[in-house]
Design a protein around this motif. Structure first.
Motif, PDB file in Angstrom:
ATOM      1  N   UNK A 122      -1.893   4.719  -7.457  1.00 19.78           N
ATOM      2  CA  UNK A 122      -1.902   3.604  -6.511  1.00 19.78           C
ATOM      3  C   UNK A 122      -0.873   3.848  -5.416  1.00 19.78           C
ATOM      4  N   UNK A 123      -1.349   3.850  -4.188  1.00 24.27           N
ATOM      5  CA  UNK A 123      -0.467   3.881  -3.017  1.00 24.27           C
ATOM      6  C   UNK A 123      -0.654   2.566  -2.283  1.00 24.27           C
ATOM      7  N   UNK A 124       0.418   1.795  -2.161  1.00 28.12           N
ATOM      8  CA  UNK A 124       0.306   0.471  -1.559  1.00 28.12           C
ATOM      9  C   UNK A 124      -0.043   0.581  -0.076  1.00 28.12           C
ATOM     10  N   UNK A 125      -1.060  -0.146   0.317  1.00 32.40           N
ATOM     11  CA  UNK A 125      -1.469  -0.166   1.721  1.00 32.40           C
ATOM     12  C   UNK A 125      -0.664  -1.223   2.468  1.00 32.40           C
ATOM     13  N   UNK A 126      -0.527  -1.010   3.768  1.00 25.98           N
ATOM     14  CA  UNK A 126       0.201  -1.965   4.594  1.00 25.98           C
ATOM     15  C   UNK A 126      -0.668  -3.204   4.828  1.00 25.98           C
ATOM     16  N   UNK A 127      -0.122  -4.406   4.634  1.00 33.17           N
ATOM     17  CA  UNK A 127      -0.918  -5.617   4.911  1.00 33.17           C
ATOM     18  C   UNK A 127      -1.176  -5.765   6.402  1.00 33.17           C
ATOM     19  N   UNK A 128      -2.283  -6.436   6.743  1.00 33.62           N
ATOM     20  CA  UNK A 128      -2.605  -6.651   8.156  1.00 33.62           C
ATOM     21  C   UNK A 128      -1.519  -7.446   8.852  1.00 33.62           C
ATOM     22  N   UNK A 129      -0.940  -8.365   8.141  1.00 35.58           N
ATOM     23  CA  UNK A 129       0.136  -9.175   8.704  1.00 35.58           C
ATOM     24  C   UNK A 129       1.204  -9.378   7.645  1.00 35.58           C
ATOM     25  N   UNK A 130       2.444  -9.306   8.071  1.00 34.45           N
ATOM     26  CA  UNK A 130       3.555  -9.513   7.134  1.00 34.45           C
ATOM     27  C   UNK A 130       3.951 -10.980   7.052  1.00 34.45           C
ATOM     28  N   UNK A 147      -4.292   1.443  -1.745  1.00 32.97           N
ATOM     29  CA  UNK A 147      -5.141   1.960  -0.684  1.00 32.97           C
ATOM     30  C   UNK A 147      -6.526   2.297  -1.207  1.00 32.97           C
ATOM     31  N   UNK A 148      -6.631   2.632  -2.498  1.00 39.32           N
ATOM     32  CA  UNK A 148      -7.914   2.846  -3.161  1.00 39.32           C
ATOM     33  C   UNK A 148      -8.036   1.819  -4.264  1.00 39.32           C
TER      34      UNK A 148
END
Length: 313
Positions: A122-130, A147-148
């Motif tokens: 698991x690689x954490x994806x960046x949220x669209x908004x913080x 990310x997956x």
């Protein structure tokens, strides 16, 4: 003839009736949290070797034996040779990134087969908004995901950051969040988001989604507006009673000057005096009304009686 035997022996290792079938499987890729089959078998499924072992190779270090009894693999290893003697494969479940590497199926010192396992974690994806906006009493989604979405981390936590104080763990079992937290990773392994319901102004602040010491994402929750529950105030007055015992309900309608109206030359009146004056008028009307009804009835009776009388001069 000798060349043919050498070629065959490079693919088949024979011992005690079991010939290990060596196949170049290449890399076996699996997502973290899933199960993977590490293949190994005799060329004839009826053949059964005296014994066999699975180990994880670690370069210059000693290999790790894969056994259901070891702490590292307890509850994660399943074998099939009890029902199919020549099937030496193992099923490894709840795979983690630490499971990545080379594995060896071996029935003797010289007879073995290797397979490479690749684990996509698991690689954490960046949220669209913080920043997440909410209102008191509503529900808000605190976003966090791999990310997956097929990948599942061994564990993850949500905490509320509190500056110099220790962060507060967001758990459905805590008193502060009981009945207010919903997770989604049971149906979508890589979805680590949480739904926080019945938001209050105290919930405002920074929140952290974390899967390891170095892997985390922070989001800020802002709660705008104030929540005012609908309340009603009822003022009770003693009911007025007519002489005949009937109750009369009085509705008091307050009157106020419109906002901004000219109030010059006016004086404030005592509400209690106005109420007393209103009650006096009402009691007076109640007292006079029966008398008026009696006089009207007597007059009507005399009129009816005289109407049928003939006067003789």
């Amino acid at each position: 003839m000798w060349i043919s035997v050498c070629l065959i022996s490079s693919f088949l290792h024979i011992t005690a009736g079991c010939t290990i079938l060596v196949i170049n499987y290449g890399k076996i890729t699996v997502y973290s949290g899933q199960s993977v089959l590490l293949p190994c078998s005799c060329s004839k499924t009826q053949a059964k070797p005296p014994s066999f072992t699975w180990t994880k190779l670690r370069g210059q270090h000693s290999p790790v034996i894969i056994s259901p009894r070891s702490d590292l693999y307890r509850g994660r290893v399943e074998r099939f040779n009890s029902t199919s003697p020549g099937n030496l494969s193992v099923l490894l479940s709840h795979v983690t990134e630490d499971d990545q590497g080379w594995y060896r199926c071996q029935i003797s010192r010289e007879k073995y087969s290797d397979v490479e396992l690749t684990v996509e974690g698991c690689t954490l994806s960046e949220p669209r908004s913080r920043v997440v906006n909410g209102s008191p009493g509503q529900s808000v989604l605190l976003p966090c995901s791999c990310s997956k979405t097929q990948a599942k981390p061994p564990s993850f936590t949500w905490t509320k950051l509190r500056g110099q104080h220790s962060p507060e763990i967001i758990s459905p079992r805590s008193d502060l969040y009981r009945g207010r937290v919903e997770r989604f990773n049971s149906t979508s392994p890589g979805n680590l988001s949480v739904l926080l319901s019945h938001v209050t102004e105290d919930d405002q602040g920074w929140y952290r989604c974390q899967i390891s010491l170095e892997k985390y994402r922070d989001v800020e929750l802002t709660v705008e507006g104030k929540y005012h529950p609908l309340t009603t105030t009822t003022t009770k007055h003693p009911p007025l009673t007519q002489p005949n015992g009937l109750d009369i309900t009085t509705f008091l309608i307050p009157t106020t000057s419109p906002k901004g109206a000219d109030t010059v030359g006016t004086s404030e009146e005592d509400p209690s005096a106005s109420l007393q004056q209103y009650n006096t008028i009402q009691y007076t009307l109640l007292a006079v009304l029966p008398v008026i009804l009696i006089i009207t009835g007597v007059a009507w009776y005399i009129y009816k009686r005289n109407k049928g009388t003939v006067c003789i001069p």
